[in-house]
Structures are given as structure tokens and as C-alpha cells.
Design an enzyme around this catalytic site. Structure first.
Site, PDB file in Angstrom:
ATOM      1  N   HIS A 144     -13.878   6.505   4.230  1.00 24.42           N
ATOM      2  CA  HIS A 144     -12.806   5.537   4.519  1.00 24.42           C
ATOM      3  C   HIS A 144     -13.327   4.109   4.344  1.00 24.42           C
ATOM      4  CE1 HIS A 144      -9.500   3.501   6.419  1.00 24.42           C
ATOM      5  NE2 HIS A 144     -10.324   2.976   7.313  1.00 24.42           N
ATOM      6  N   ASP A 183      -1.951  -0.794   1.708  1.00 24.77           N
ATOM      7  CA  ASP A 183      -2.259  -1.781   2.744  1.00 24.77           C
ATOM      8  C   ASP A 183      -3.318  -2.740   2.219  1.00 24.77           C
ATOM      9  OD1 ASP A 183      -4.714  -0.378   3.017  1.00 24.77           O
ATOM     10  OD2 ASP A 183      -3.872   0.880   4.593  1.00 24.77           O
ATOM     11  N   LYS A 207       1.313  -3.355   5.198  1.00 25.09           N
ATOM     12  CA  LYS A 207       1.785  -2.393   6.199  1.00 25.09           C
ATOM     13  C   LYS A 207       1.381  -2.868   7.589  1.00 25.09           C
ATOM     14  CE  LYS A 207      -1.298   1.333   6.854  1.00 25.09           C
ATOM     15  NZ  LYS A 207      -1.894   2.588   6.417  1.00 25.09           N
ATOM     16  N   ASP A 233      -4.669   5.914  -2.001  1.00 20.85           N
ATOM     17  CA  ASP A 233      -5.150   5.784  -0.614  1.00 20.85           C
ATOM     18  C   ASP A 233      -6.309   6.755  -0.389  1.00 20.85           C
ATOM     19  OD1 ASP A 233      -5.261   4.699   1.894  1.00 20.85           O
ATOM     20  OD2 ASP A 233      -3.259   5.351   2.518  1.00 20.85           O
ATOM     21  N   THR A 238      -0.466  11.269   8.916  1.00 20.51           N
ATOM     22  CA  THR A 238       0.925  11.616   9.239  1.00 20.51           C
ATOM     23  C   THR A 238       1.823  11.586   8.004  1.00 20.51           C
ATOM     24  OG1 THR A 238       1.533   9.299   9.623  1.00 20.51           O
ATOM     25  CG2 THR A 238       0.688  10.535  11.512  1.00 20.51           C
TER      26      THR A 238
HETATM   27  C1  R5P Z   1      -5.694   3.570   6.768  1.00 24.61           C
HETATM   28  O1  R5P Z   1      -6.436   2.606   6.854  1.00 24.61           O
HETATM   29  C2  R5P Z   1      -5.940   4.669   5.792  1.00 24.61           C
HETATM   30  O2  R5P Z   1      -6.462   4.168   4.604  1.00 24.61           O
HETATM   31  C3  R5P Z   1      -4.668   5.459   5.495  1.00 24.61           C
HETATM   32  O3  R5P Z   1      -3.734   4.590   4.888  1.00 24.61           O
HETATM   33  C4  R5P Z   1      -4.044   6.002   6.745  1.00 24.61           C
HETATM   34  O4  R5P Z   1      -5.004   6.572   7.562  1.00 24.61           O
HETATM   35  C5  R5P Z   1      -2.971   7.006   6.407  1.00 24.61           C
HETATM   36  O5  R5P Z   1      -2.416   7.480   7.601  1.00 24.61           O
HETATM   37  P1  R5P Z   1      -0.944   8.026   7.718  1.00 24.61           P
HETATM   38  O6  R5P Z   1      -0.786   9.104   6.673  1.00 24.61           O
HETATM   39  O7  R5P Z   1      -0.869   8.521   9.121  1.00 24.61           O
HETATM   40  O8  R5P Z   1       0.002   6.893   7.487  1.00 24.61           O
END
Ligand code: R5P
Length: 326
Positions: A144, A183, A207, A233, A238
Site C-alpha cells: 500500500h 484519491d 475522495k 488502485d 468495501t
Molecule cells: C486507500 O488508501 C486505498 O488505496 C484504497 O483506495 C482503499 O483501501 C479501498 O478501500 P474501499 O474498497 O473500502 O473503498
């Protein structure tokens, strides 16, 4: 549009003694990696004692061997993490020559800093635990935050799935693309991805996460009208980030929206949310297995076994990993 990505990895040939063991998180991927290395998986018993404690028994000699343990620390996260630590401990006490923890999905990586007072930095704690257990090296896929590599004082081989994802996307979509970060924090990743595609532009959706499962999207920066958009991403939890991102992009005139994502965490309700969303297709690697009975719907799986097998072969033979991504 022709993607820029590395050539297919060469056939794997080995020299010297190497063994691959699998934890229980992603046995299918481990079997494919071992098969590509022309190795059987090492024999290990993975059970639980009646009180729920993990029970690990290595069933073959590993003295002096170059051992690779494959285990994603995906759900059940703590169980899989503890099992990995115990396997490493067992291998160390059995005098393995070198132990590499191969962690296709490195859980807890999102807890890599304190965002408010009195929070832990759990990614650092996990790094400490792996070293304390006896890991000599770590191999992982698209953390990440790449800075998590620095939490270790042992070598970390940080593999990238973007060449595989760009290839998979290119086979399905031939339109003019705009690569979109969902984001502000993901702009570098999206920029890197756009460089692998010819003539792709870049945009960002801003976001706001009101709660772990509640997202509000803010303005889109960059031109997305009359283009096919690709959200890039590191993970889907979720599914809210991608679903909201796709809605914003379609509202602003994108022709269609695809997503390329490294890790499919797929928390409860994520797959139905993605199925209902405006996304055409979501390309995601097999670093985490889909849970039994999951309806894959719009999900297209991208295999990583060859990538890991080649990286294992190179580590074993003291060859460059960097060269795989040049
Ligand atoms: C956030 O910083 C990560 O890069 C992902 O965008 C995030 O964890 C995605 O989470 P979700 O599917 O719950 O929106």
C-alpha cells in the site's frame, strides 16, 4: 494503443537446493508457483490444537535449504499472520539455510503511520514480528505504501503487478484511455500505470472517507469526457472507492470505466456493490483467493504465479529482481 511492459518472463530453471512451503491462505497460488519452479510443495502439517492455537509441523528435512514460505496475510488476517510466524519459527529451529517470507498480500500495510494520537503503527509491528520469528528476506507485491519496505532491516523484494494488469487490460480494451487515481494518495501509482500505456492521459478523483465504509467523492481533476477511464488502485476492500469513482467519472462524461487493482480484499458486500456499480470490468490479481462461492461477476483475475516463480528463481540464484521491471 500498445502497452509498455516487460517481456514475458523466461522459462524457470533452477540450480542448488530450494524448497517452497505454503501456508493455508492462498494454497492455489502457492501450488502454481511451485509447479512453475518444477518443485513439489514442501510437506507441512497445518492444523489447530483443540483450544484453537495453531499447530505447525514441518515434515521434511530443511537443514541448509533455501526456503520460501508463501502466505498472504489476508482474512482471517491474524490467523494467517500467526501461522506464517510459526512456520518461520519452525523452519529456523530446523536449521533452514535461509528463509524468505513470500507475502503476496501484506496485510496491515495501511496502518503505516499514525493519523491521529494514540494509534499504533501496525505495519511496523508486523515487520518486527517477521524478523523476530527468523525471516531472512521478504518478498511481496505492491505494498500500500512502498515506504513500508523501510520498516524491515532485512532485504525486501518489492514486486510490481502493473505490467501484468496493463497487459490484461490491453487484451480487452483498445480505446484511448485516461488513467485515473481514485484519491490523491494514489497519483504516483496511476502515473506509473499510465506510462505503461501508449497515449494515456491522467486524471484524479478526490475522495473523502467519512468512515471506514463511507466515501464521498469530490471533484475530478483532468479531462475524462469521451474517453474510456481506468481507475487504478492498490486494493479493493468495501468497493466504495471504485463504485463512487466510477459514478463520478460517468457523471463527467467518461464513455466507460474499468478498474485495475492489485489486491482483492473484498470485505463483506464488496462484490455485490461492484456488480451494481457502473464499472465494466475489474482486473485484480490472485494475491488473495476469492472466498468460496463468491460470484466473480465483473471480476477478471490476473495470475501472478509466473511473476513470483521468476522472482523466487532469481533470489535463489542471486540474480537481479530490478531487471524484471526494466
Ligand atoms: C486507500 O488508501 C486505498 O488505496 C484504497 O483506495 C482503499 O483501501 C479501498 O478501500 P474501499 O474498497 O473500502 O473503498
Amino acid at each position: 494503443m500498445a502497452p509498455r511492459f516487460s517481456r514475458p518472463y523466461e522459462a524457470v530453471t533452477l540450480d542448488g537446493e530450494l524448497k517452497v512451503f505454503a501456508g493455508s491462505s492462498n494454497r492455489a497460488l502457492a501450488e502454481q508457483i511451485a509447479m512453475r519452479l518444477d518443485q513439489p510443495l514442501g510437506s507441512v502439517t497445518l492444523k489447530q490444537f483443540p483450544d484453537g492455537e495453531a499447530r505447525v509441523q514441518i515434515n521434511e528435512n530443511v537443514r541448509g535449504t533455501d526456503v520460501f514460505v508463501i502466505q498472504s496475510t489476508s482474512a482471517p488476517v491474524d490467523e494467517n499472520l500467526m501461522q506464517l510466524l510459526i512456520m518461520i519459527d519452525a523452519l529456523r529451529r530446523a536449521s533452514a539455510g535461509r528463509i524468505t517470507a513470500v507475502i503476496p498480500y501484506f496485510g496491515y500495510a495501511r496502518q503505516e503511520k499514525k493519523s491521529t494520537g494514540r494509534e499504533p503503527i501496525t505495519a511496523k509491528l508486523v515487520a518486527n514480528l517477521l524478523e523476530a520469528a527468523g525471516a531472512n528476506r521478504v518478498m511481496t507485491l505492491d505494498l500500500h505504501a512502498p515506504a513500508v519496505q523501510g520498516f524491515f532491516d532485512i532485504p525486501v523484494d518489492h514486486l510490481q503487478a502493473s505490467p501484468l494488469l496493463a497487459d490484461a487490460l490491453h487484451r480487452v480494451v483498445s480505446d484511448k484511455l485516461v488513467v485515473v487515481s481514485p484519491d490523491a494518495g494514489g497519483v504516483a501509482r496511476a502515473h506509473d500505470f499510465s506510462q505503461r500505456l501508449e497515449d494515456a492521459s491522467l486524471a484524479v478523483v478526490f475522495k473523502d472517507r467519512m468512515a471506514p465504509d463511507e466515501i464521498q467523492t469530490l471533484p475530478v481533476v483532468g479531462d475524462v469526457a469521451d474517453r474510456t477511464a481506468v481507475l487504478v488502485d492498490d486494493l479493493i476492500s468495501t468497493g466504495g472507492t471504485l463504485a463512487e469513482g466510477a459514478r463520478s467519472l460517468l457523471d463527467r462524461g467518461a464513455n466507460a470505466v474499468y478498474a485495475c487493482v492489485i489486491h482483492g480484499v473484498f470485505a463483506n458486500g464488496a462484490l455485490p456493490m461492484l456488480a451494481r456499480s457502473g464499472l465494466e470490468k475489474v482486473f485484480v490479481t490472485d494475491s488473495i483467493p476469492l472466498y468460496n462461492g463468491a460470484d466473480e461477476g465483473k471480476i477478471a483475475r490476473v495470475e501472478t504465479a509466473q511473476l513470483f516463480a521468476e522472482a523466487v528463481r532469481r533470489v535463489h540464484n542471486d540474480e537481479s529482481i530490478t531487471a524484471m521491471f526494466e
